[in-house]
Design a protein around this motif. Structure first.
Motif, PDB file in Angstrom:
ATOM      1  N   GLN A 169       0.823  -1.206   0.000  1.00 18.55           N
ATOM      2  CA  GLN A 169       0.000   0.000   0.000  1.00 18.55           C
ATOM      3  C   GLN A 169       0.860   1.260   0.000  1.00 18.55           C
ATOM      4  O   GLN A 169       0.602   2.191  -0.755  1.00 18.55           O
ATOM      5  CB  GLN A 169      -0.866  -0.030   1.254  1.00 18.55           C
ATOM      6  CG  GLN A 169      -2.313   0.144   0.954  1.00 18.55           C
ATOM      7  CD  GLN A 169      -3.117   0.403   2.210  1.00 18.55           C
ATOM      8  OE1 GLN A 169      -2.596   0.839   3.229  1.00 18.55           O
ATOM      9  NE2 GLN A 169      -4.385   0.140   2.145  1.00 18.55           N
ATOM     10  N   TRP A 170       1.892   1.235   0.837  1.00 17.67           N
ATOM     11  CA  TRP A 170       2.745   2.416   0.965  1.00 17.67           C
ATOM     12  C   TRP A 170       3.491   2.728  -0.325  1.00 17.67           C
ATOM     13  O   TRP A 170       3.736   3.883  -0.645  1.00 17.67           O
ATOM     14  CB  TRP A 170       3.733   2.241   2.131  1.00 17.67           C
ATOM     15  CG  TRP A 170       3.114   2.709   3.409  1.00 17.67           C
ATOM     16  CD1 TRP A 170       2.638   1.942   4.422  1.00 17.67           C
ATOM     17  CD2 TRP A 170       2.858   4.071   3.784  1.00 17.67           C
ATOM     18  NE1 TRP A 170       2.111   2.734   5.406  1.00 17.67           N
ATOM     19  CE2 TRP A 170       2.231   4.049   5.044  1.00 17.67           C
ATOM     20  CE3 TRP A 170       3.095   5.307   3.168  1.00 17.67           C
ATOM     21  CZ2 TRP A 170       1.834   5.199   5.709  1.00 17.67           C
ATOM     22  CZ3 TRP A 170       2.710   6.461   3.823  1.00 17.67           C
ATOM     23  CH2 TRP A 170       2.082   6.396   5.076  1.00 17.67           C
ATOM     24  N   VAL A 171       3.846   1.650  -1.065  1.00 12.40           N
ATOM     25  CA  VAL A 171       4.565   1.865  -2.333  1.00 12.40           C
ATOM     26  C   VAL A 171       3.704   2.723  -3.260  1.00 12.40           C
ATOM     27  O   VAL A 171       4.175   3.712  -3.837  1.00 12.40           O
ATOM     28  CB  VAL A 171       4.893   0.506  -2.994  1.00 12.40           C
ATOM     29  CG1 VAL A 171       5.529   0.723  -4.356  1.00 12.40           C
ATOM     30  CG2 VAL A 171       5.814  -0.299  -2.101  1.00 12.40           C
ATOM     31  N   PHE A 172       2.421   2.369  -3.367  1.00 13.87           N
ATOM     32  CA  PHE A 172       1.540   3.126  -4.257  1.00 13.87           C
ATOM     33  C   PHE A 172       1.285   4.535  -3.734  1.00 13.87           C
ATOM     34  O   PHE A 172       1.204   5.487  -4.500  1.00 13.87           O
ATOM     35  CB  PHE A 172       0.220   2.378  -4.473  1.00 13.87           C
ATOM     36  CG  PHE A 172       0.339   1.294  -5.483  1.00 13.87           C
ATOM     37  CD1 PHE A 172       0.539   1.603  -6.827  1.00 13.87           C
ATOM     38  CD2 PHE A 172       0.292  -0.034  -5.109  1.00 13.87           C
ATOM     39  CE1 PHE A 172       0.673   0.619  -7.781  1.00 13.87           C
ATOM     40  CE2 PHE A 172       0.433  -1.040  -6.051  1.00 13.87           C
ATOM     41  CZ  PHE A 172       0.623  -0.712  -7.387  1.00 13.87           C
ATOM     42  N   ILE A 173       1.160   4.652  -2.414  1.00 14.64           N
ATOM     43  CA  ILE A 173       0.938   5.979  -1.839  1.00 14.64           C
ATOM     44  C   ILE A 173       2.104   6.893  -2.205  1.00 14.64           C
ATOM     45  O   ILE A 173       1.919   8.026  -2.669  1.00 14.64           O
ATOM     46  CB  ILE A 173       0.782   5.870  -0.296  1.00 14.64           C
ATOM     47  CG1 ILE A 173      -0.559   5.213   0.033  1.00 14.64           C
ATOM     48  CG2 ILE A 173       0.902   7.248   0.359  1.00 14.64           C
ATOM     49  CD1 ILE A 173      -0.756   4.912   1.506  1.00 14.64           C
ATOM     50  N   ILE A 174       3.321   6.372  -2.036  1.00 17.82           N
ATOM     51  CA  ILE A 174       4.500   7.223  -2.259  1.00 17.82           C
ATOM     52  C   ILE A 174       4.709   7.500  -3.754  1.00 17.82           C
ATOM     53  O   ILE A 174       4.917   8.653  -4.150  1.00 17.82           O
ATOM     54  CB  ILE A 174       5.746   6.570  -1.607  1.00 17.82           C
ATOM     55  CG1 ILE A 174       5.590   6.661  -0.084  1.00 17.82           C
ATOM     56  CG2 ILE A 174       7.033   7.250  -2.061  1.00 17.82           C
ATOM     57  CD1 ILE A 174       6.577   5.857   0.709  1.00 17.82           C
ATOM     58  N   ILE A 175       4.588   6.459  -4.577  1.00 16.09           N
ATOM     59  CA  ILE A 175       4.802   6.682  -6.022  1.00 16.09           C
ATOM     60  C   ILE A 175       3.741   7.659  -6.565  1.00 16.09           C
ATOM     61  O   ILE A 175       4.063   8.581  -7.312  1.00 16.09           O
ATOM     62  CB  ILE A 175       4.752   5.351  -6.803  1.00 16.09           C
ATOM     63  CG1 ILE A 175       5.934   4.470  -6.389  1.00 16.09           C
ATOM     64  CG2 ILE A 175       4.811   5.610  -8.299  1.00 16.09           C
ATOM     65  CD1 ILE A 175       5.938   3.101  -7.025  1.00 16.09           C
ATOM     66  N   THR A 176       2.488   7.454  -6.183  1.00 17.26           N
ATOM     67  CA  THR A 176       1.427   8.333  -6.678  1.00 17.26           C
ATOM     68  C   THR A 176       1.665   9.767  -6.208  1.00 17.26           C
ATOM     69  O   THR A 176       1.535  10.716  -6.984  1.00 17.26           O
ATOM     70  CB  THR A 176       0.045   7.835  -6.175  1.00 17.26           C
ATOM     71  OG1 THR A 176      -0.071   6.458  -6.477  1.00 17.26           O
ATOM     72  CG2 THR A 176      -1.085   8.600  -6.832  1.00 17.26           C
ATOM     73  N   GLY A 177       2.022   9.903  -4.945  1.00 16.14           N
ATOM     74  CA  GLY A 177       2.290  11.233  -4.403  1.00 16.14           C
ATOM     75  C   GLY A 177       3.427  11.921  -5.137  1.00 16.14           C
ATOM     76  O   GLY A 177       3.353  13.124  -5.440  1.00 16.14           O
TER      77      GLY A 177
END
Lengths: 68, 356
Positions: free
Chosen positions: B2-10
């Motif tokens: 989940q965090w990977v997507f949060i950071i990449i999207t951000g």
């Protein structure tokens, strides 16, 4: 008592609100949705409330059963 | 995961937006679902402001990125038919409100990350609008059920992606059916390929994470879910750091790029966006993403946004660096009244119970 709801085709976040409302007066709720985002929101909601949830997929429709 | 997507999207939305400004877009204007659509409306001749005409490839990238990912993952399911005309009106209201504030809520975050405190005022209004929208939802507001199309009807799900593709071809070829600003904000843009790639990445990630500016706060209020809010936090931080690095950061209310400091109307403008977005099931960005994945109701909402840009500029109701004129103020108040009427009037009785 099992409560069964057909929430297919309803715009976000109505499926979630209806599921939440249904759980207020039923111990077990089964909902059918047809959008992945509605499914994900309902499963996240169940997880956040520590409710048991099972989800099955059939031809793009998701049936989720939630126990209190 | 989940965090990977949060950071990449951000990072793609936050730092990507700053890079787009560095590459040529106007200040704090890397991504904006509302202003960029307004520029597309200008390019198509829907409004005639000569300085606001350019088919922004970022927007085309959002639609196509969503389309490609939905298609390859097997989630492309054309659907629609739940009050498209009402969605068209709500789309128009969203853009009218956004053009008074001068940005969609995503640009609100990006403006704040550039030091523009007016962004904060707008985002407060946006939150207020979402709360009002939730009030209508709790009182039974709904636009009925959409249907999954079958057979030949399936083709209409491709319309938004096809339109984005035609516009992309048009902008690549500098086609005669499009207008291109010779000066002003419309003439300021990053190289086409840079805009398109960041748009495609943004569209794909927004599709994957179901990113929705109104959805983030709504999910938090309804079910205490903070997934989308975390993405906004990373967008803010990434844009903030990028703006610091390139020297774009300037703290304050006054003399911010493409902004004004009429607090009441910044607040009310995004309040209208928050309300209309909650009533139509997603913010301007999310409507573009849903249109890409074959939702024709969302496509009508996007068409309404394009028409709304024409109405806004045609009636001289859009904000500008000098503020919001009387027409803009009337448009926002009228828009709020129309949205409230829709919120009260549409309570279709749908039979939800199947048994038990």
């Amino acid at each position: 008592m099992l409560k069964t709801l057909d929430l297919r085709g309803l715009s976000c976040p109505i499926p979630l609100i209806q599921t939440k409302n249904a759980l207020e007066n039923a111990a077990e709720v089964q909902v059918t949705v047809d959008e992945p985002v509605a499914k994900e929101n309902i499963l996240k909601f169940a997880k956040a409330r520590n409710l048991q949830a099972q989800c099955s997929v059939n031809d793009g429709e998701y049936t989720i059963t939630i126990h209190k | 995961m989940q965090w990977v997507f949060i950071i990449i999207t951000g990072i793609v939305f936050g730092l990507g937006a700053v890079l787009l400004v560095k590459a040529g877009n106007p200040g704090n204007y890397g991504f904006c679902a509302a202003c960029h659509l307004r520029d597309i409306a200008g390019a198509l001749g829907i409004h005639r402001v000569a300085t606001l005409q350019y088919v922004r490839p970022e927007i085309l990238g959002f639609v196509l990125g969503s389309f490609i990912l939905a298609k390859t993952s097997g989630e492309f399911r054309p659907r629609g038919g739940a009050q498209p005309a009402v969605r068209f009106v709500l789309g128009a209201l969203m853009i009218i409100g956004a053009l008074v504030f001068l940005g969609c809520p995503l640009r609100g975050i990006l403006r704040l990350a550039g030091g523009d405190l007016n962004g904060l005022v707008g985002l407060a209004g946006f939150a207020g609008g979402i709360l009002a929208g939730i009030g209508f939802l709790r009182n039974g507001y709904n636009l009925g059920r959409s249907q999954v199309y079958s057979g030949a009807g399936n083709g209409v799900g491709y319309l938004a992606a096809a339109a984005a593709f035609v516009l992309l071809a048009g902008v690549v070829m500098q086609a005669g059916f499009l207008n291109f600003s010779a000066k002003g904000p419309g003439a300021m843009h990053a190289p086409l390929l840079v805009s398109l790639i960041l748009g495609l990445l943004g569209g794909a990630l927004a599709w994957k994470t179901r990113m929705c500016l109104s959805g983030g706060l709504r999910d938090f209020i309804l079910v205490s879910d903070t997934y989308l809010l975390k993405i906004y936090g990373v967008i803010f931080l990434a844009a903030f750091i990028g703006n610091q690095y390139f020297g774009f950061f300037k703290l304050g209310f006054a003399e911010q790029p493409l902004a004004h400091s009429m607090h009441l109307w910044n607040f009310m403008g995004l309040f209208l966006v928050g309300l209309a977005a909650t009533l139509s099931g997603g913010c301007p960005l999310r409507q573009l993403i849903m249109a890409g994945e074959g939702n024709t109701d969302a496509m009508f909402c996007v068409l309404g946004m394009l028409a709304g840009a024409g109405i806004s500029h045609g009636l001289n109701a859009a904000g500008s660096a000098s503020g919001v004129g009387m027409n803009g103020q009337i448009a926002v108040v009228a828009g709020l009244a129309i949205a409230a009427m829709i919120g009260v009037a549409f309570r279709q009785k749908v039979s939800l119970r199947t048994e038990g």
